[in-house]
Motif scaffolding. Sequence first.
Motif, PDB file in Angstrom:
ATOM      1  N   GLN A 310       0.851  -1.184   0.000  1.00  0.00           N
ATOM      2  CA  GLN A 310       0.000   0.000   0.000  1.00  0.00           C
ATOM      3  C   GLN A 310       0.891   1.241   0.000  1.00  0.00           C
ATOM      4  O   GLN A 310       1.996   1.206   0.536  1.00  0.00           O
ATOM      5  CB  GLN A 310      -0.871   0.066   1.262  1.00  0.00           C
ATOM      6  CG  GLN A 310      -1.880  -1.026   1.419  1.00  0.00           C
ATOM      7  CD  GLN A 310      -2.587  -0.934   2.765  1.00  0.00           C
ATOM      8  OE1 GLN A 310      -2.170  -0.185   3.652  1.00  0.00           O
ATOM      9  NE2 GLN A 310      -3.660  -1.697   2.920  1.00  0.00           N
ATOM     10  N   LYS A 311       0.396   2.314  -0.596  1.00  0.00           N
ATOM     11  CA  LYS A 311       1.085   3.593  -0.431  1.00  0.00           C
ATOM     12  C   LYS A 311       0.897   4.048   1.008  1.00  0.00           C
ATOM     13  O   LYS A 311      -0.195   3.917   1.566  1.00  0.00           O
ATOM     14  CB  LYS A 311       0.511   4.648  -1.378  1.00  0.00           C
ATOM     15  CG  LYS A 311       0.767   4.366  -2.856  1.00  0.00           C
ATOM     16  CD  LYS A 311       0.101   5.418  -3.713  1.00  0.00           C
ATOM     17  CE  LYS A 311       0.296   5.103  -5.191  1.00  0.00           C
ATOM     18  NZ  LYS A 311      -0.423   6.086  -6.047  1.00  0.00           N
ATOM     19  N   PRO A 312       1.942   4.585   1.644  1.00  0.00           N
ATOM     20  CA  PRO A 312       1.794   5.032   3.031  1.00  0.00           C
ATOM     21  C   PRO A 312       0.789   6.175   3.144  1.00  0.00           C
ATOM     22  O   PRO A 312       0.776   7.078   2.306  1.00  0.00           O
ATOM     23  CB  PRO A 312       3.210   5.482   3.417  1.00  0.00           C
ATOM     24  CG  PRO A 312       3.894   5.751   2.120  1.00  0.00           C
ATOM     25  CD  PRO A 312       3.295   4.830   1.108  1.00  0.00           C
ATOM     26  N   LEU A 313      -0.052   6.102   4.136  1.00  0.00           N
ATOM     27  CA  LEU A 313      -1.043   7.143   4.407  1.00  0.00           C
ATOM     28  C   LEU A 313      -0.888   7.580   5.859  1.00  0.00           C
ATOM     29  O   LEU A 313      -0.955   6.753   6.771  1.00  0.00           O
ATOM     30  CB  LEU A 313      -2.451   6.618   4.146  1.00  0.00           C
ATOM     31  CG  LEU A 313      -3.596   7.618   4.322  1.00  0.00           C
ATOM     32  CD1 LEU A 313      -3.469   8.752   3.314  1.00  0.00           C
ATOM     33  CD2 LEU A 313      -4.943   6.930   4.170  1.00  0.00           C
ATOM     34  N   TYR A 314      -0.662   8.883   6.054  1.00  0.00           N
ATOM     35  CA  TYR A 314      -0.414   9.423   7.393  1.00  0.00           C
ATOM     36  C   TYR A 314      -1.563  10.312   7.841  1.00  0.00           C
ATOM     37  O   TYR A 314      -2.217  10.975   7.034  1.00  0.00           O
ATOM     38  CB  TYR A 314       0.870  10.252   7.412  1.00  0.00           C
ATOM     39  CG  TYR A 314       2.139   9.463   7.208  1.00  0.00           C
ATOM     40  CD1 TYR A 314       2.762   8.826   8.273  1.00  0.00           C
ATOM     41  CD2 TYR A 314       2.718   9.367   5.946  1.00  0.00           C
ATOM     42  CE1 TYR A 314       3.927   8.099   8.088  1.00  0.00           C
ATOM     43  CE2 TYR A 314       3.891   8.649   5.748  1.00  0.00           C
ATOM     44  CZ  TYR A 314       4.490   8.018   6.826  1.00  0.00           C
ATOM     45  OH  TYR A 314       5.633   7.295   6.631  1.00  0.00           O
ATOM     46  N   VAL A 315      -1.775  10.332   9.135  1.00  0.00           N
ATOM     47  CA  VAL A 315      -2.645  11.313   9.778  1.00  0.00           C
ATOM     48  C   VAL A 315      -1.747  12.288  10.520  1.00  0.00           C
ATOM     49  O   VAL A 315      -0.861  11.870  11.278  1.00  0.00           O
ATOM     50  CB  VAL A 315      -3.620  10.631  10.758  1.00  0.00           C
ATOM     51  CG1 VAL A 315      -4.290  11.666  11.642  1.00  0.00           C
ATOM     52  CG2 VAL A 315      -4.658   9.844  10.004  1.00  0.00           C
ATOM     53  N   VAL A 316      -1.938  13.583  10.294  1.00  0.00           N
ATOM     54  CA  VAL A 316      -1.167  14.617  10.989  1.00  0.00           C
ATOM     55  C   VAL A 316      -2.110  15.342  11.936  1.00  0.00           C
ATOM     56  O   VAL A 316      -3.169  15.826  11.523  1.00  0.00           O
ATOM     57  CB  VAL A 316      -0.524  15.606  10.000  1.00  0.00           C
ATOM     58  CG1 VAL A 316       0.162  16.745  10.746  1.00  0.00           C
ATOM     59  CG2 VAL A 316       0.480  14.885   9.114  1.00  0.00           C
ATOM     60  N   CYS A 317      -1.704  15.428  13.207  1.00  0.00           N
ATOM     61  CA  CYS A 317      -2.590  15.971  14.235  1.00  0.00           C
ATOM     62  C   CYS A 317      -1.760  16.709  15.284  1.00  0.00           C
ATOM     63  O   CYS A 317      -0.602  16.358  15.539  1.00  0.00           O
ATOM     64  CB  CYS A 317      -3.386  14.839  14.870  1.00  0.00           C
ATOM     65  SG  CYS A 317      -4.716  15.377  15.947  1.00  0.00           S
ATOM     66  N   ASP A 318      -2.369  17.731  15.898  1.00  0.00           N
ATOM     67  CA  ASP A 318      -1.707  18.520  16.939  1.00  0.00           C
ATOM     68  C   ASP A 318      -2.006  17.890  18.296  1.00  0.00           C
ATOM     69  O   ASP A 318      -3.160  17.880  18.745  1.00  0.00           O
ATOM     70  CB  ASP A 318      -2.211  19.961  16.885  1.00  0.00           C
ATOM     71  CG  ASP A 318      -1.390  20.899  17.773  1.00  0.00           C
ATOM     72  OD1 ASP A 318      -0.350  20.452  18.311  1.00  0.00           O
ATOM     73  OD2 ASP A 318      -1.793  22.061  17.927  1.00  0.00           O
ATOM     74  N   PHE A 319      -0.982  17.358  18.963  1.00  0.00           N
ATOM     75  CA  PHE A 319      -1.150  16.659  20.229  1.00  0.00           C
ATOM     76  C   PHE A 319      -0.490  17.411  21.383  1.00  0.00           C
ATOM     77  O   PHE A 319       0.429  18.209  21.175  1.00  0.00           O
ATOM     78  CB  PHE A 319      -0.541  15.253  20.154  1.00  0.00           C
ATOM     79  CG  PHE A 319      -1.243  14.325  19.215  1.00  0.00           C
ATOM     80  CD1 PHE A 319      -2.575  13.998  19.403  1.00  0.00           C
ATOM     81  CD2 PHE A 319      -0.574  13.762  18.132  1.00  0.00           C
ATOM     82  CE1 PHE A 319      -3.227  13.137  18.532  1.00  0.00           C
ATOM     83  CE2 PHE A 319      -1.212  12.907  17.260  1.00  0.00           C
ATOM     84  CZ  PHE A 319      -2.543  12.592  17.464  1.00  0.00           C
ATOM     85  N   LYS A 320      -0.968  17.118  22.582  1.00  0.00           N
ATOM     86  CA  LYS A 320      -0.342  17.583  23.810  1.00  0.00           C
ATOM     87  C   LYS A 320       0.179  16.366  24.563  1.00  0.00           C
ATOM     88  O   LYS A 320      -0.540  15.371  24.716  1.00  0.00           O
ATOM     89  CB  LYS A 320      -1.343  18.354  24.674  1.00  0.00           C
ATOM     90  CG  LYS A 320      -1.843  19.650  24.031  1.00  0.00           C
ATOM     91  CD  LYS A 320      -2.854  20.352  24.925  1.00  0.00           C
ATOM     92  CE  LYS A 320      -3.359  21.631  24.271  1.00  0.00           C
ATOM     93  NZ  LYS A 320      -4.383  22.313  25.099  1.00  0.00           N
ATOM     94  N   SER A 321       1.407  16.454  25.042  1.00  0.00           N
ATOM     95  CA  SER A 321       2.020  15.295  25.693  1.00  0.00           C
ATOM     96  C   SER A 321       1.322  14.925  26.998  1.00  0.00           C
ATOM     97  O   SER A 321       1.386  13.776  27.434  1.00  0.00           O
ATOM     98  CB  SER A 321       3.501  15.576  25.958  1.00  0.00           C
ATOM     99  OG  SER A 321       3.655  16.722  26.770  1.00  0.00           O
ATOM    100  N   SER A 322       0.632  15.890  27.637  1.00  0.00           N
ATOM    101  CA  SER A 322      -0.046  15.620  28.906  1.00  0.00           C
ATOM    102  C   SER A 322      -1.441  15.029  28.717  1.00  0.00           C
ATOM    103  O   SER A 322      -2.068  14.611  29.693  1.00  0.00           O
ATOM    104  CB  SER A 322      -0.162  16.921  29.705  1.00  0.00           C
ATOM    105  OG  SER A 322      -0.866  17.907  28.968  1.00  0.00           O
ATOM    106  N   GLU A 323      -1.910  14.962  27.490  1.00  0.00           N
ATOM    107  CA  GLU A 323      -3.257  14.473  27.192  1.00  0.00           C
ATOM    108  C   GLU A 323      -3.190  13.032  26.680  1.00  0.00           C
ATOM    109  O   GLU A 323      -2.158  12.569  26.210  1.00  0.00           O
ATOM    110  CB  GLU A 323      -3.892  15.384  26.144  1.00  0.00           C
ATOM    111  CG  GLU A 323      -5.302  15.035  25.701  1.00  0.00           C
ATOM    112  CD  GLU A 323      -6.333  15.146  26.814  1.00  0.00           C
ATOM    113  OE1 GLU A 323      -6.446  14.146  27.560  1.00  0.00           O
ATOM    114  OE2 GLU A 323      -6.992  16.206  26.933  1.00  0.00           O
TER     115      GLU A 323
END
Length: 406
Positions: A310-323
Amino acid sequence: MYKQFLNILFLLSVSTIVSQNYRGIISDINQNGFHKILLSPEVRSASLSNTNFFRILDSKKNEVPYILLNGESTIESLYTPFTFESVNNTKDSVSSIIIENKNKLKLDHFTFKIANTKVKKTFSISGSNDKKEWYGLVSNQLFYGLNEAEKTTVEQTFSFPLNDYAFLKFEFNNKKALPLQILNVGFFENHFSKAVPQVEITDFKIKKSAHKKNKTTQLTVTFNIPQHIESIVFDIDNDIFMRQAKILVNKTRITKKRIENYQDTVISFDLHSGTHNNFKIPYVFEKEIIIEIENNDNPPLNIKQIKFFQKPLYVVCDFKSSETYEAIIDTTLQKPIYDIVNFKTSFNTDLPQAAITNFSKINTGNKSNSPKKPFWQTNVFMWLCILLAIVVISYFALGLLKDLKK
């Protein structure tokens, strides 16, 4: 016939109402900011190869916006600023911009950042290696439209023949208008970012069967779960060969009130000893495929290995390390609309990577993991409306038929 039609619609509505739910924990978030998550074949299979069903939730079950990025090569524009000196010759009514090309780069354009103006200008471009003897590149070209409605500056690109002069001189004619205010000079260069290696699908079995009558070999490939296959690679241990092959999938259709099974050809290709035998495949999302190879009067090929990718498919998301976050699949959901998708070009693949772990199927009756929607937005409401409309129309239609018979 009327009852059969209602039964079919009822079955369709039931299949739509029943959802498939999966959940996984998002791990490896060690810092605040944007991360990328590779969607594994397992996750993509659970979503039925439809990312509309995918969501990221925080600890309070709120949706966290994300964007999708594929791993294909992309073009990136890199801007390199250049030092320049500006000289206004009031006697000749000419402004000269001399740009130094220290590294003797091969250049064919420069982009100037200019303060907004509505004047028209003619310009000439020349090159030199010692700032004494100049050679022509462009002569008496007209340009205008130096006005950006919502900004105080505008970018203007000037093209010229490819060269590697140590100095380039732009001369602007000021006889009909005052000089331009040039704030910056630079060079945009397009680069191809490296493509990320494809994701291999490994959980499958192959059953080989020979058909002497048709002079073919069939390889039945069965995956553990349905998979989205985008390419296939053959490793064949024969010195010289050239065989026609095709990929088939089992399908069903209704013809003349009966169900018929048949095989649909997805793609045809040639296996050749002089190539890498790597083939791209049109959209396929199946649990089982059949590879049929024509042998003619030759012995069957000795196929050492077959690989699927498969072609690689990424999800990009803004995370907080404390969550804490989780990824869910809910096949009753519709495509999300997030503001972040308008800034897709601002992201690249050089981001810290998180992962989806402990991914598994959950109780389909538990809706606490998916965002709640009003009843009128659900598939249940839609099918109830459709069925109600069919009943009403059928009632009046039957009444009309009775009147016609009378």
